[in-house]
Design a protein around this motif. Structure first.
Motif: not given
Length: 203
Positions: A87, A96, A99, A103, A150, A190
């Protein structure tokens, strides 16, 4: 389970368990033998392909144990291309909670890298290589892909989109993946999110 005629094998995905392998993973892989029997796939045609990271290696060992497969044998294969998405230094190994920021960027432009990290398109490229390798090495097999959140949701995205490709020039796996490597498809990865330890048939 959907049938994807352009592939030689059937695929399941399993997102790794927590740092210490837990009962949730063991419980879910108990469904695999029934699925194999229902699809007339003998145990000797089962292969486990997994990311080299520690959590995925631990999870793959659990699966091999449940299926009574030798983890060091030919039916278990570590694949560098299945590693976690990088990332970038600003997000790597952080909470987290970060994240959703990544996204959100993915939805805007899945080809954009985040401060030196991998874009969705970058992950697609190496997953395509992993799929090509598995398709070349195995035929008529059940392959369990053990990886991370991912990469696995991106893998499901491209395989489901590739299955919908028709017409000339889309006869093989790589040409199908290349055809669907567009923002409108990759930005939707997602939709295929997996819970920790979740097992899912995809093909």
């Amino acid at each position: 389970m959907a049938s994807f005629s352009f592939l030689r094998n059937r695929y399941w995905v399993l997102r790794h368990g927590r740092s210490i392998p837990n009962e949730r993973v063991s419980f879910r892989v108990l469904y695999i033998p029934g699925d194999l029997e229902a699809n007339n796939i003998p145990l000797e045609h089962v292969h486990i392909c997994y990311s080299p990271f520690s959590r995925t290696s631990h999870t793959a060992k659990i699966v091999a144990s449940v299926l009574n497969l030798p983890f060091e044998g030919a039916q278990c294969k570590v694949m560098e291309e299945l590693r976690e998405r990088f990332f970038g230094p600003s997000f790597e190994l952080t909470s987290h909670d970060k994240y959703p920021e990544i996204w959100a960027l993915d939805e805007k432009d899945p080809f954009m890298q985040t401060e030196g990290g991998e874009s969705v398109a970058d992950v697609v490229s190496r997953l395509a290589t992993a799929m090509a390798t598995m398709e070349a090495e195995f035929q008529g097999c059940a392959i369990l892909v053990v990886s991370h959140g991912d990469p696995l949701q991106i893998l499901q995205t491209i395989l489901n989109a590739a299955n919908q490709q028709t017409g000339s020039g889309c006869d093989d796996l790589m040409s199908r993946i290349q055809a669907i490597k567009v923002p409108s498809i990759l930005s939707q990865h997602r939709k295929f999110a997996l819970l920790t330890g979740e097992l899912r048939p995809i093909i």
